[in-house]
Design an enzyme around this catalytic site. Structure first.
Site, PDB file in Angstrom:
ATOM      1  N   GLU A 181       0.836  -1.212   0.000  1.00  0.00           N
ATOM      2  CA  GLU A 181       0.000   0.000   0.000  1.00  0.00           C
ATOM      3  C   GLU A 181       0.866   1.255   0.000  1.00  0.00           C
ATOM      4  O   GLU A 181       1.042   1.910   1.026  1.00  0.00           O
ATOM      5  CB  GLU A 181      -0.968  -0.008   1.187  1.00  0.00           C
ATOM      6  CG  GLU A 181      -2.059  -1.059   1.053  1.00  0.00           C
ATOM      7  CD  GLU A 181      -3.159  -0.928   2.091  1.00  0.00           C
ATOM      8  OE1 GLU A 181      -4.309  -1.259   1.779  1.00  0.00           O
ATOM      9  OE2 GLU A 181      -2.854  -0.517   3.242  1.00  0.00           O
ATOM     10  N   GLU A 288      -6.091  -7.156  -1.609  1.00  0.00           N
ATOM     11  CA  GLU A 288      -6.640  -7.082  -0.249  1.00  0.00           C
ATOM     12  C   GLU A 288      -8.099  -6.672  -0.327  1.00  0.00           C
ATOM     13  O   GLU A 288      -8.444  -5.688  -0.993  1.00  0.00           O
ATOM     14  CB  GLU A 288      -5.877  -6.076   0.622  1.00  0.00           C
ATOM     15  CG  GLU A 288      -4.477  -6.484   1.002  1.00  0.00           C
ATOM     16  CD  GLU A 288      -3.852  -5.539   2.027  1.00  0.00           C
ATOM     17  OE1 GLU A 288      -4.603  -4.841   2.748  1.00  0.00           O
ATOM     18  OE2 GLU A 288      -2.612  -5.493   2.103  1.00  0.00           O
TER      19      GLU A 288
END
Length: 354
Positions: A181, A288
């Site tokens: 991320e 995710e």
């Protein structure tokens, strides 16, 4: 007349030959069956990130099937359609129950176990001693004082060493994620997006180390808020301008964290997936996803919608969907977006992967 006699003789000889073959007890050979068609090589990835699993087992947590029988958590996931395991790896983690472990050595052990269960493997490099995400990208303590030139070598060597250890143990992952991320970069401050040139060099070092192990491993670059097309265009336009090398665009998608029901943003996710493929020529994946464990039907419906959105990407460029820590039951982890019940059984929401 001569032609008729010749044809009669041929028929007579054929009849006599068949009678002799029959009397000998031989069987008429069966016709050769048509070969079974080879299935296409594309297999949609249905995954689970299970970094907490070894710690849960070490602290005595037990996993059960719907009939009450105790089972291996990985088997329970496999029975629900999961075919891929994603594992995070930290550089020098602590022994903290929820925010430690996931060392290179522990990651190798877990990867071997998952492979032996018939799972495909993805490795997620955080390049930190603990969580790396949009709010924090802290350098490992051992790298903290290193100048940028040495930091590039750190990324290369760490990536290379972990993948070498995996390969030596018989595991070559299909996917490797360089950074976790990273909408604002990684290894702050040197690898921040305020200095795209340096971030690109760090990402490319991870790519080069991965390909040095096996050129077939696909390298993922991962950004959160997969429904936000402007965010992704900004990031990957910069990546292209700075010659970042990668194979797959990875997305997170958590309606819970953007404070909206999935029904309000699922179309945006699908459109962004398709736009990334057409704009950059890359494959895409939701690496995710998660939903509130108390909202079982809503989470299941959301997963079905996400899977369908990824499958809707043309030409099989949508590779798959991975649930983040489904096994992380709330009383153990404190995590609201797990997909497990307090009795140790999987949430019915995971049936979306079947």
């Amino acid at each position: 007349m001569k032609k008729i006699i010749v044809q009669f003789r041929l028929v007579f000889v054929t009849i006599i030959s068949l009678l002799i073959y029959s009397c000998s007890g031989a069987q008429t050979p069966e016709p050769t069956p048509e070969p079974t068609p080879i299935p296409p090589t594309f297999a949609f990835l249905k995954g689970a990130d299970v970094g907490w699993l070894p710690q849960m087992e070490a602290t005595g947590f037990k996993f059960y099937d719907t009939d009450g029988s105790q089972k291996d958590c990985l088997q329970l996931l496999k029975d629900r359609g999961i075919n891929t395991i994603r594992l995070r790896v930290w550089v020098n983690p602590s022994n903290d129950k929820a925010s430690g472990h996931c060392s290179p050595a522990e990651t190798v052990v877990m990867a071997v176990r998952a492979k032996n269960m018939g799972m495909r493997i993805m490795i997620d490099f955080h390049y930190s001693d603990s969580w790396a995400d949009p709010a924090k990208q802290t350098k490992p303590a051992a790298w903290a004082s290193h100048p940028f030139v040495e930091l590039q070598n750190d990324v290369y060597q760490h990536t290379y060493d972990v993948l070498t250890a995996l390969k030596s143990a018989g595991v070559t992952p299909e996917w490797v994620q360089i950074g976790n991320e990273i909408p604002s970069g990684m290894l702050w401050p040197e690898g921040s997006t305020s200095n795209w040139g340096q971030l690109a060099l760090l990402l490319n070092k991870g790519y080069e180390a991965t390909k040095a192990i096996d050129a077939s491993i696909k390298v993922i670059v991962h950004v959160d808020q997969g429904n936000d097309n402007a965010r992704f265009r900004w990031f990957f336009d910069n990546a292209k301008a700075n010659n970042v090398k990668y194979d797959v665009i990875g997305m997170s998608y958590y309606p819970y964290w953007i404070k909206s029901d999935y029904t309000a943003t699922i179309a945006d996710l699908e459109n962004n997936l398709k736009d990334m493929v057409s704009r950059y020529g890359k494959e895409v994946m939701v690496v995710e996803v998660g939903g509130d464990y108390t909202l079982v039907q809503n989470t299941k419906d959301m997963l079905v919608a996400v899977i369908n959105a990824v499958k809707a990407v043309p030409n099989n460029k949508g590779l798959g969907v991975i649930y983040w820590e489904p096994e992380g039951e709330k009383s153990w982890s404190g995590y609201q977006l797990n997909a497990w019940q307090s009795d140790g059984k999987p949430s019915p929401a995971l049936d979306a992967f079947k």
